[in-house]
Design a protein around this motif. Structure first.
Motif, mmCIF file in Angstrom:
data_model
loop_
_atom_site.group_PDB
_atom_site.id
_atom_site.type_symbol
_atom_site.label_atom_id
_atom_site.label_comp_id
_atom_site.label_asym_id
_atom_site.label_seq_id
_atom_site.Cartn_x
_atom_site.Cartn_y
_atom_site.Cartn_z
ATOM 1 N N ILE A 148 33.751 44.171 44.388
ATOM 2 C CA ILE A 148 34.422 43.758 43.171
ATOM 3 C C ILE A 148 34.667 44.988 42.308
ATOM 4 O O ILE A 148 33.742 45.737 41.995
ATOM 5 C CB ILE A 148 33.588 42.725 42.397
ATOM 6 C CG1 ILE A 148 33.382 41.455 43.227
ATOM 7 C CG2 ILE A 148 34.257 42.384 41.068
ATOM 8 C CD1 ILE A 148 32.467 40.443 42.581
ATOM 9 N N ILE A 180 35.922 33.639 44.041
ATOM 10 C CA ILE A 180 36.153 34.915 44.723
ATOM 11 C C ILE A 180 35.133 35.140 45.835
ATOM 12 O O ILE A 180 35.451 35.756 46.850
ATOM 13 C CB ILE A 180 36.188 36.102 43.739
ATOM 14 C CG1 ILE A 180 34.931 36.194 42.874
ATOM 15 C CG2 ILE A 180 37.423 36.039 42.868
ATOM 16 C CD1 ILE A 180 34.917 37.431 41.982
ATOM 17 N N ASP A 212 37.687 41.758 49.209
ATOM 18 C CA ASP A 212 37.651 42.611 48.030
ATOM 19 C C ASP A 212 38.477 41.998 46.902
ATOM 20 O O ASP A 212 39.545 41.414 47.132
ATOM 21 C CB ASP A 212 38.182 44.001 48.359
ATOM 22 C CG ASP A 212 37.231 44.794 49.249
ATOM 23 O OD1 ASP A 212 36.109 44.312 49.485
ATOM 24 O OD2 ASP A 212 37.621 45.885 49.698
ATOM 25 N N ALA A 213 37.971 42.151 45.690
ATOM 26 C CA ALA A 213 38.612 41.510 44.540
ATOM 27 C C ALA A 213 38.642 42.458 43.354
ATOM 28 O O ALA A 213 37.798 43.352 43.211
ATOM 29 C CB ALA A 213 37.861 40.231 44.165
ATOM 30 N N ILE A 219 38.787 42.272 39.099
ATOM 31 C CA ILE A 219 38.784 41.519 37.859
ATOM 32 C C ILE A 219 39.589 42.330 36.857
ATOM 33 O O ILE A 219 39.292 43.498 36.594
ATOM 34 C CB ILE A 219 37.361 41.265 37.350
ATOM 35 C CG1 ILE A 219 36.607 40.380 38.346
ATOM 36 C CG2 ILE A 219 37.389 40.618 35.967
ATOM 37 C CD1 ILE A 219 35.181 40.075 37.959
ATOM 38 N N ILE A 270 30.957 38.701 36.894
ATOM 39 C CA ILE A 270 30.325 39.589 37.875
ATOM 40 C C ILE A 270 28.858 39.209 38.067
ATOM 41 O O ILE A 270 28.350 39.171 39.197
ATOM 42 C CB ILE A 270 30.463 41.061 37.431
ATOM 43 C CG1 ILE A 270 31.938 41.472 37.465
ATOM 44 C CG2 ILE A 270 29.634 41.987 38.318
ATOM 45 C CD1 ILE A 270 32.246 42.702 36.635
ATOM 46 N N ILE A 307 29.815 46.576 43.780
ATOM 47 C CA ILE A 307 30.611 46.612 42.557
ATOM 48 C C ILE A 307 30.842 48.061 42.149
ATOM 49 O O ILE A 307 30.007 48.930 42.425
ATOM 50 C CB ILE A 307 29.948 45.829 41.401
ATOM 51 C CG1 ILE A 307 28.558 46.377 41.078
ATOM 52 C CG2 ILE A 307 29.872 44.350 41.731
ATOM 53 C CD1 ILE A 307 27.900 45.695 39.864
ATOM 54 N N ALA A 313 32.433 47.735 36.743
ATOM 55 C CA ALA A 313 31.851 46.412 36.937
ATOM 56 C C ALA A 313 30.358 46.422 36.637
ATOM 57 O O ALA A 313 29.823 45.479 36.032
ATOM 58 C CB ALA A 313 32.124 45.917 38.362
#
Length: 233
Positions: A3, A130, A136-137, A139, A160, A171, A175
């Motif tokens: 993330i 998610i 993979d993301a 925000i 998160i 992360i 994040a």
């Protein structure tokens, strides 16, 4: 999965979103409005970057909502206050929304594989969404006038936090900073947000009730998703 946190729309590199999932946050107030309106039965939310674009959609089944400098746009049905988007007002209606920050963040995320709408009120559900897709993301924090904003930052930290409690994920440093900020302030998030420029401006124009509404946690279990030109459940 990993993330990554984008602290404002000025940091978006659209090509990096290819094949990734995205959660867009504009907690004060666009993504809180979208989540509220759809939970209360609106058929869809269409986002428009410009006022003239929004006006083109107007018909008997369409309501216009939005703001400039947090104030209602002349001729629109709603401002950007989520409290206005009650079930009685929006059920079965299409909402066309244009805002200073949030709708631009959604527009700049269009190259992502999936675009989800997140806020404090659906934070846990957004985190689960998610995690469910296990890729993979990003925000994306809309920020305020393109700049970093503490209100979106701590909202990202909440999502998160809920994601890492659900699954062991990697992360990035932004994040991690958001996560720590949320964990350090989760018992009194409003006191943290009081330091934000955007908070102070909204208070100055009498929108304290909106802030209290938007910072309630996990009151909705729905995650709006942008697909085929509009946002739906």
């Amino acid at each position: 999965m990993r993330i990554n946190l984008i602290p404002s729309i000025e940091y978006i590199k659209e090509e990096e979103m290819e094949g990734k999932n995205v959660v867009v946050i504009d907690v004060l107030r666009a993504t809180s409005v979208i989540t509220t309106a759809l939970y209360n039965g609106a058929s869809e939310v269409v986002t428009a970057v410009e006022i003239d674009e929004a006006l083109k959609y107007k018909d008997e089944n369409t309501l216009l909502g939005g703001e400039r400098r947090a104030l209602k746009i002349d001729g629109f049905d709603f401002s950007n206050s989520p409290i206005e988007y009650s079930r009685e007002a929006v059920f079965g209606k299409r909402i066309v929304l244009t805002t200073t920050n949030g709708t631009k963040a959604i527009n700049k995320s269009m190259r992502a594989e999936k675009i989800f709408i997140g806020c404090m009120m659906n934070g846990k559900a957004a985190a689960k969404k998610i995690i469910e897709y296990d890729k993979d993301a990003f925000i994306v924090c809309a920020g305020t006038y393109g700049k970093f904003s503490l209100d979106d930052f701590i909202c990202a930290g909440k999502i998160i936090n809920d994601a890492v409690e659900e699954k062991d994920v990697q992360i990035d440093d932004f994040a991690a900073a958001a996560l720590l900020s949320y964990r350090d302030n989760r018992d009194d998030v409003i006191s943290y947000v009081k330091n934000a420029y955007h908070y102070k401006y909204l208070i100055s124009i009498g929108l304290e009730d909106d802030i209290k509404y938007c910072f309630r946690e996990d009151v909705f279990d729905v995650v709006p998703e942008y697909r085929n030109g509009s946002i739906r459940l």
